[in-house]
Design a protein around this motif. Structure first.
Motif, PDB file in Angstrom:
ATOM      1  N   VAL A 224       0.862  -1.177   0.000  1.00  0.00           N
ATOM      2  CA  VAL A 224       0.000   0.000   0.000  1.00  0.00           C
ATOM      3  C   VAL A 224       0.897   1.224   0.000  1.00  0.00           C
ATOM      4  N   TYR A 225       0.983   1.913  -1.113  1.00  0.00           N
ATOM      5  CA  TYR A 225       1.890   3.064  -1.128  1.00  0.00           C
ATOM      6  C   TYR A 225       1.372   4.283  -1.865  1.00  0.00           C
ATOM      7  N   LYS A 226       0.526   4.132  -2.875  1.00  0.00           N
ATOM      8  CA  LYS A 226       0.034   5.317  -3.560  1.00  0.00           C
ATOM      9  C   LYS A 226      -1.333   5.053  -4.158  1.00  0.00           C
ATOM     10  N   GLU A 227      -2.092   6.116  -4.347  1.00  0.00           N
ATOM     11  CA  GLU A 227      -3.363   6.001  -5.030  1.00  0.00           C
ATOM     12  C   GLU A 227      -3.296   6.861  -6.281  1.00  0.00           C
ATOM     13  N   MET A 228      -3.756   6.298  -7.391  1.00  0.00           N
ATOM     14  CA  MET A 228      -3.657   6.994  -8.663  1.00  0.00           C
ATOM     15  C   MET A 228      -4.961   7.720  -8.954  1.00  0.00           C
ATOM     16  N   SER A 229      -4.870   8.918  -9.487  1.00  0.00           N
ATOM     17  CA  SER A 229      -6.053   9.644  -9.909  1.00  0.00           C
ATOM     18  C   SER A 229      -5.864  10.045 -11.360  1.00  0.00           C
ATOM     19  N   GLY A 230      -6.936  10.602 -11.957  1.00  0.00           N
ATOM     20  CA  GLY A 230      -6.823  11.036 -13.340  1.00  0.00           C
ATOM     21  C   GLY A 230      -5.901  12.231 -13.485  1.00  0.00           C
ATOM     22  N   ARG A 231      -5.525  12.835 -12.359  1.00  0.00           N
ATOM     23  CA  ARG A 231      -4.722  14.040 -12.416  1.00  0.00           C
ATOM     24  C   ARG A 231      -3.331  13.880 -11.830  1.00  0.00           C
ATOM     25  N   ALA A 232      -3.166  12.960 -10.887  1.00  0.00           N
ATOM     26  CA  ALA A 232      -1.864  12.867 -10.223  1.00  0.00           C
ATOM     27  C   ALA A 232      -1.728  11.552  -9.489  1.00  0.00           C
ATOM     28  N   SER A 233      -0.495  11.260  -9.092  1.00  0.00           N
ATOM     29  CA  SER A 233      -0.206  10.116  -8.231  1.00  0.00           C
ATOM     30  C   SER A 233       0.047  10.662  -6.836  1.00  0.00           C
ATOM     31  N   ILE A 234      -0.779  10.235  -5.886  1.00  0.00           N
ATOM     32  CA  ILE A 234      -0.735  10.805  -4.545  1.00  0.00           C
ATOM     33  C   ILE A 234      -0.154   9.793  -3.564  1.00  0.00           C
ATOM     34  N   LEU A 235       0.852  10.211  -2.806  1.00  0.00           N
ATOM     35  CA  LEU A 235       1.426   9.341  -1.791  1.00  0.00           C
ATOM     36  C   LEU A 235       0.371   9.006  -0.761  1.00  0.00           C
ATOM     37  N   LYS A 236       0.209   7.742  -0.470  1.00  0.00           N
ATOM     38  CA  LYS A 236      -0.862   7.304   0.408  1.00  0.00           C
ATOM     39  C   LYS A 236      -0.318   6.678   1.674  1.00  0.00           C
ATOM     40  N   TYR A 237      -0.743   7.196   2.812  1.00  0.00           N
ATOM     41  CA  TYR A 237      -0.467   6.567   4.095  1.00  0.00           C
ATOM     42  C   TYR A 237      -1.770   5.961   4.583  1.00  0.00           C
ATOM     43  N   PRO A 238      -1.834   4.645   4.744  1.00  0.00           N
ATOM     44  CA  PRO A 238      -3.098   4.007   5.113  1.00  0.00           C
ATOM     45  C   PRO A 238      -3.483   4.262   6.568  1.00  0.00           C
ATOM     46  N   THR A 239      -4.769   4.253   6.829  1.00  0.00           N
ATOM     47  CA  THR A 239      -5.265   4.304   8.201  1.00  0.00           C
ATOM     48  C   THR A 239      -5.299   2.885   8.747  1.00  0.00           C
ATOM     49  N   TYR A 240      -5.475   2.752  10.051  1.00  0.00           N
ATOM     50  CA  TYR A 240      -5.590   1.420  10.652  1.00  0.00           C
ATOM     51  C   TYR A 240      -6.840   0.710  10.132  1.00  0.00           C
ATOM     52  N   LYS A 241      -7.880   1.475   9.909  1.00  0.00           N
ATOM     53  CA  LYS A 241      -9.104   0.889   9.350  1.00  0.00           C
ATOM     54  C   LYS A 241      -8.847   0.309   7.959  1.00  0.00           C
ATOM     55  N   ALA A 242      -8.108   1.051   7.121  1.00  0.00           N
ATOM     56  CA  ALA A 242      -7.797   0.574   5.766  1.00  0.00           C
ATOM     57  C   ALA A 242      -6.966  -0.708   5.813  1.00  0.00           C
ATOM     58  N   ILE A 243      -6.046  -0.791   6.785  1.00  0.00           N
ATOM     59  CA  ILE A 243      -5.230  -1.998   6.930  1.00  0.00           C
ATOM     60  C   ILE A 243      -6.106  -3.189   7.308  1.00  0.00           C
ATOM     61  N   ALA A 244      -7.040  -2.962   8.239  1.00  0.00           N
ATOM     62  CA  ALA A 244      -7.950  -4.039   8.657  1.00  0.00           C
ATOM     63  C   ALA A 244      -8.826  -4.484   7.495  1.00  0.00           C
ATOM     64  N   GLU A 245      -9.295  -3.534   6.694  1.00  0.00           N
ATOM     65  CA  GLU A 245     -10.146  -3.865   5.546  1.00  0.00           C
ATOM     66  C   GLU A 245      -9.387  -4.707   4.527  1.00  0.00           C
ATOM     67  N   ARG A 246      -8.178  -4.287   4.206  1.00  0.00           N
ATOM     68  CA  ARG A 246      -7.396  -5.026   3.215  1.00  0.00           C
ATOM     69  C   ARG A 246      -7.032  -6.410   3.725  1.00  0.00           C
ATOM     70  N   MET A 247      -6.706  -6.520   5.009  1.00  0.00           N
ATOM     71  CA  MET A 247      -6.372  -7.824   5.574  1.00  0.00           C
ATOM     72  C   MET A 247      -7.578  -8.758   5.524  1.00  0.00           C
ATOM     73  N   ALA A 248      -8.772  -8.216   5.744  1.00  0.00           N
ATOM     74  CA  ALA A 248      -9.993  -9.025   5.664  1.00  0.00           C
ATOM     75  C   ALA A 248     -10.212  -9.564   4.259  1.00  0.00           C
ATOM     76  N   MET A 249      -9.797  -8.790   3.243  1.00  0.00           N
ATOM     77  CA  MET A 249      -9.930  -9.241   1.863  1.00  0.00           C
ATOM     78  C   MET A 249      -8.856 -10.280   1.515  1.00  0.00           C
ATOM     79  N   MET A 250      -7.668 -10.112   2.076  1.00  0.00           N
ATOM     80  CA  MET A 250      -6.568 -11.027   1.781  1.00  0.00           C
ATOM     81  C   MET A 250      -6.746 -12.372   2.482  1.00  0.00           C
ATOM     82  N   ASP A 251      -7.392 -12.348   3.656  1.00  0.00           N
ATOM     83  CA  ASP A 251      -7.618 -13.588   4.417  1.00  0.00           C
ATOM     84  C   ASP A 251      -9.115 -13.711   4.697  1.00  0.00           C
ATOM     85  N   PRO A 252      -9.870 -14.378   3.802  1.00  0.00           N
ATOM     86  CA  PRO A 252     -11.323 -14.495   3.952  1.00  0.00           C
ATOM     87  C   PRO A 252     -11.746 -15.178   5.251  1.00  0.00           C
TER      88      PRO A 252
END
Length: 272
Positions: A224-252
């Motif tokens: 998890v390092y960046k999010e792409m938009s139609g205008r720019a590439s933005i450096l992304k620092y994930p929240t703890y919630k985002a980490i929990a969400e992604r982990m839930a998707m990686m480990d059903p």
């Protein structure tokens, strides 16, 4: 007829039929002739006839769906019938054009709502009667599918690092910084991984702050390092919630949606 001659006349035909679109001081000109007016308020563009009667609006949407996938599109509304909003693919004359230029280009070239006679209300009506489907690529479709699954989990992280799904504790973080806040973005780089366990203390995975990498107990990894938009590439620092969400998707097996929220079976597995 030689191939080069055909190409020449094709390019010449395109040149002769090309419209010169310019917008100056809120007036849209086609080939030097004023055909419509445009105004902007809070990034919503209102299109008017030359008598300044507002007919429709265009609003640009650029949002994150999940992880590094973003969706850029436009919303179109009729001014006097705002019950129906339609969403269409983003159209731009170039990668670096501004939103006003793109809104005008979309109206003239993309949707052909504006022509050399002004705003064509008949074509505008047809657009709202027969809305074209958006052309989403597979990556964007998959992202929306993942987003729906995440939304069903309704994950939150409380002030002590517990992970809750629809209000039920399903796991927790360890190795949290002293300054931890549940809404904080994980910016600090530490050599101690932030680990995730389920509600029965089964090790699920960890987040490595130095590489912004997630690793599950089963060996899957995701950066998890960046999010792409139609205008720019933005450096992304994930929240703890985002980490929990992604982990839930990686480990059903981490969190399962059934009649009620459940967690995986008790295990004595330890991290590698």
């Amino acid at each position: 007829m030689k191939r080069s001659t055909i190409i020449f006349f094709t390019i010449l035909g395109l040149f002769l039929n090309a419209q010169n679109i310019k917008t100056k001081r809120g007036i849209i000109n086609l080939d030097g002739i004023p055909v419509a007016k445009i105004s902007n308020k809070s990034n919503e563009y209102t299109f008017m006839d030359l008598k300044e009667t507002p007919l429709y609006t265009i609003k640009f949407i650029d949002k994150s769906i999940v992880d590094s996938v973003r969706d850029s599109y436009i919303q179109i509304n009729r001014v006097y019938n705002r019950d129906k909003t339609i969403e269409l693919d983003y159209i731009s004359p170039s990668a670096f054009s501004g939103e006003e230029k793109s809104a005008v280009y979309t109206s003239v070239k993309g949707l052909k709502i504006i022509d050399n006679k002004g705003i064509n209300v008949k074509i505008l009506d047809e657009l709202f009667s027969n809305v074209p489907k958006r052309k989403l690529d597979n990556k964007t479709k998959d992202a929306y599918t993942t987003r729906k699954k995440i939304d069903k989990l309704n994950l939150e992280v409380n002030k002590v690092g517990e992970i809750l799904s629809n209000g039920v504790p399903v796991g927790y973080f360890t190795n949290l910084p002293v300054s931890f806040g549940s809404d904080d973005k994980i910016i600090d780089k530490t050599f101690i991984d932030i680990e995730i366990y389920d509600a029965k203390s089964k090790y699920i995975g960890r987040y490595i702050t130095t590489t912004k990498q997630l690793k599950t107990a089963g060996g899957k990894s995701f950066v998890v390092y960046k999010e792409m938009s139609g205008r720019a590439s933005i450096l992304k620092y994930p929240t703890y919630k985002a980490i929990a969400e992604r982990m839930a998707m990686m480990d059903p097996n981490f969190i399962k949606i059934q009649d009620k929220v459940t967690v995986g079976p008790v295990s004595k597995d330890t991290p590698n």
